[in-house]
Design a protein around this motif. Structure first.
Motif, PDB file in Angstrom:
ATOM      1  N   LEU A   4       0.847  -1.191   0.000  1.00 35.19           N
ATOM      2  CA  LEU A   4       0.000   0.000   0.000  1.00 35.19           C
ATOM      3  C   LEU A   4       0.883   1.243   0.000  1.00 35.19           C
ATOM      4  O   LEU A   4       1.842   1.330   0.771  1.00 35.19           O
ATOM      5  N   VAL A   5       0.524   2.205  -0.834  1.00 39.45           N
ATOM      6  CA  VAL A   5       1.259   3.462  -0.898  1.00 39.45           C
ATOM      7  C   VAL A   5       0.269   4.612  -0.807  1.00 39.45           C
ATOM      8  O   VAL A   5      -0.614   4.746  -1.661  1.00 39.45           O
ATOM      9  N   GLU A   6       0.433   5.426   0.227  1.00 33.40           N
ATOM     10  CA  GLU A   6      -0.422   6.599   0.406  1.00 33.40           C
ATOM     11  C   GLU A   6       0.191   7.811  -0.289  1.00 33.40           C
ATOM     12  O   GLU A   6       1.414   7.914  -0.407  1.00 33.40           O
ATOM     13  N   SER A   7      -0.674   8.714  -0.705  1.00 38.43           N
ATOM     14  CA  SER A   7      -0.226   9.976  -1.301  1.00 38.43           C
ATOM     15  C   SER A   7      -1.273  11.037  -1.042  1.00 38.43           C
ATOM     16  O   SER A   7      -2.399  10.721  -0.635  1.00 38.43           O
ATOM     17  N   GLY A   8      -0.895  12.281  -1.278  1.00 34.94           N
ATOM     18  CA  GLY A   8      -1.843  13.382  -1.170  1.00 34.94           C
ATOM     19  C   GLY A   8      -1.730  14.207   0.086  1.00 34.94           C
ATOM     20  O   GLY A   8      -2.441  15.201   0.240  1.00 34.94           O
ATOM     21  N   GLY A   9      -0.862  13.802   0.997  1.00 39.92           N
ATOM     22  CA  GLY A   9      -0.694  14.591   2.205  1.00 39.92           C
ATOM     23  C   GLY A   9       0.026  15.898   1.923  1.00 39.92           C
ATOM     24  O   GLY A   9       0.511  16.130   0.814  1.00 39.92           O
ATOM     25  N   GLY A  10       0.069  16.748   2.927  1.00 39.94           N
ATOM     26  CA  GLY A  10       0.763  18.019   2.761  1.00 39.94           C
ATOM     27  C   GLY A  10       0.382  19.008   3.836  1.00 39.94           C
ATOM     28  O   GLY A  10      -0.205  18.642   4.856  1.00 39.94           O
ATOM     29  N   VAL A  12      -1.703  22.403   4.807  1.00 39.79           N
ATOM     30  CA  VAL A  12      -2.882  23.153   4.392  1.00 39.79           C
ATOM     31  C   VAL A  12      -3.341  24.035   5.544  1.00 39.79           C
ATOM     32  O   VAL A  12      -3.117  23.695   6.716  1.00 39.79           O
ATOM     33  N   GLN A  13      -3.961  25.143   5.218  1.00 41.75           N
ATOM     34  CA  GLN A  13      -4.496  26.015   6.254  1.00 41.75           C
ATOM     35  C   GLN A  13      -5.810  25.454   6.788  1.00 41.75           C
ATOM     36  O   GLN A  13      -6.528  24.723   6.092  1.00 41.75           O
ATOM     37  N   ALA A  14      -6.106  25.810   8.007  1.00 42.30           N
ATOM     38  CA  ALA A  14      -7.379  25.407   8.599  1.00 42.30           C
ATOM     39  C   ALA A  14      -8.532  25.849   7.703  1.00 42.30           C
ATOM     40  O   ALA A  14      -8.520  26.973   7.176  1.00 42.30           O
ATOM     41  N   GLY A  15      -9.495  24.948   7.518  1.00 36.98           N
ATOM     42  CA  GLY A  15     -10.611  25.213   6.635  1.00 36.98           C
ATOM     43  C   GLY A  15     -10.396  24.709   5.224  1.00 36.98           C
ATOM     44  O   GLY A  15     -11.343  24.670   4.420  1.00 36.98           O
ATOM     45  N   GLY A  16      -9.189  24.327   4.920  1.00 32.64           N
ATOM     46  CA  GLY A  16      -8.864  23.837   3.585  1.00 32.64           C
ATOM     47  C   GLY A  16      -9.180  22.367   3.404  1.00 32.64           C
ATOM     48  O   GLY A  16      -9.759  21.721   4.286  1.00 32.64           O
ATOM     49  N   SER A  17      -8.767  21.839   2.244  1.00 29.41           N
ATOM     50  CA  SER A  17      -9.081  20.452   1.883  1.00 29.41           C
ATOM     51  C   SER A  17      -7.847  19.739   1.360  1.00 29.41           C
ATOM     52  O   SER A  17      -6.930  20.360   0.810  1.00 29.41           O
ATOM     53  N   LEU A  18      -7.859  18.439   1.552  1.00 25.54           N
ATOM     54  CA  LEU A  18      -6.866  17.549   0.963  1.00 25.54           C
ATOM     55  C   LEU A  18      -7.570  16.268   0.550  1.00 25.54           C
ATOM     56  O   LEU A  18      -8.582  15.887   1.154  1.00 25.54           O
ATOM     57  N   ARG A  19      -7.003  15.613  -0.445  1.00 25.83           N
ATOM     58  CA  ARG A  19      -7.534  14.316  -0.864  1.00 25.83           C
ATOM     59  C   ARG A  19      -6.410  13.290  -0.808  1.00 25.83           C
ATOM     60  O   ARG A  19      -5.435  13.398  -1.556  1.00 25.83           O
ATOM     61  N   LEU A  20      -6.546  12.345   0.089  1.00 25.72           N
ATOM     62  CA  LEU A  20      -5.566  11.283   0.218  1.00 25.72           C
ATOM     63  C   LEU A  20      -5.945  10.118  -0.682  1.00 25.72           C
ATOM     64  O   LEU A  20      -7.125   9.829  -0.880  1.00 25.72           O
ATOM     65  N   SER A  21      -4.932   9.474  -1.212  1.00 25.30           N
ATOM     66  CA  SER A  21      -5.142   8.285  -2.026  1.00 25.30           C
ATOM     67  C   SER A  21      -4.272   7.157  -1.502  1.00 25.30           C
ATOM     68  O   SER A  21      -3.201   7.393  -0.946  1.00 25.30           O
ATOM     69  N   CYS A  22      -4.739   5.944  -1.693  1.00 21.73           N
ATOM     70  CA  CYS A  22      -3.990   4.764  -1.270  1.00 21.73           C
ATOM     71  C   CYS A  22      -4.066   3.737  -2.382  1.00 21.73           C
ATOM     72  O   CYS A  22      -5.140   3.194  -2.656  1.00 21.73           O
TER      73      CYS A  22
END
Length: 124
Positions: A4-10, A12-22
Motif C-alpha cells: 500500500l502506498v499513500e499519497s496526497g498529504g501536505g 494546508v491552512q485550517a478550513g482547507g481540503s486535501l484528498r488522500l489516495s492509497c
C-alpha cells in the motif's frame, strides 16, 4: 502480500481540503474492507474511516463525520479520503490499511496490511 502506498498529504491552512489516495499492489485486497487511521505525535493510532469491499458501507469516527468522505475504486485498487474543513487537530500521519474481512472494522488489529503513511499538517 499487499503493498500500500499513500499519497496526497501536505500542509494546508485550517478550513482547507486535501484528498488522500492509497494505491494497492500485489494481492490487491479488492475483496476486503479498507481503512484509514491516523497518528498524531504522542498519541495512539486511531481509526478515521473505513469502507467495505463493495463500497456500500462506510464508517467514520465522530470527529470527522460530515467533513471526510471515503471512497474506493476497485478497478484501480485505490481508496481515497476526501478531507474538507480541516482543523489543526486533524494534523497527523495518515495510514491506509487492508482489513481481514469484508466489512470495515475500527480496531487496528483487524487490519492485515498497512502503508507507510502520509503526513497531513493543518496550520491554524
Amino acid at each position: 502480500q499487499v503493498q500500500l502506498v499513500e499519497s496526497g498529504g501536505g500542509l494546508v491552512q485550517a478550513g482547507g481540503s486535501l484528498r488522500l489516495s492509497c494505491a494497492a499492489s500485489g494481492r490487491t485486497g479488492s475483496n476486503y474492507a479498507r481503512g484509514w487511521f491516523r497518528q498524531a505525535p504522542g498519541k495512539e493510532r486511531e481509526f478515521v474511516s473505513g469502507i467495505s469491499w463493495s463500497g456500500i458501507t462506510t464508517s467514520y469516527t465522530d470527529s470527522v463525520k460530515g467533513r471526510f468522505t471515503i471512497s474506493r475504486d476497485n478497478a484501480k485498487n485505490t481508496v481515497h479520503l476526501q478531507m474538507n474543513s480541516l482543523k489543526s487537530e486533524d494534523t497527523a500521519v495518515y495510514y491506509c490499511a487492508v482489513a481481514t474481512g469484508h466489512m470495515p472494522p475500527r480496531r487496528a488489529y483487524e487490519y492485515a496490511y498497512w502503508g507507510r503513511g502520509t503526513q497531513v499538517t493543518v496550520s491554524s
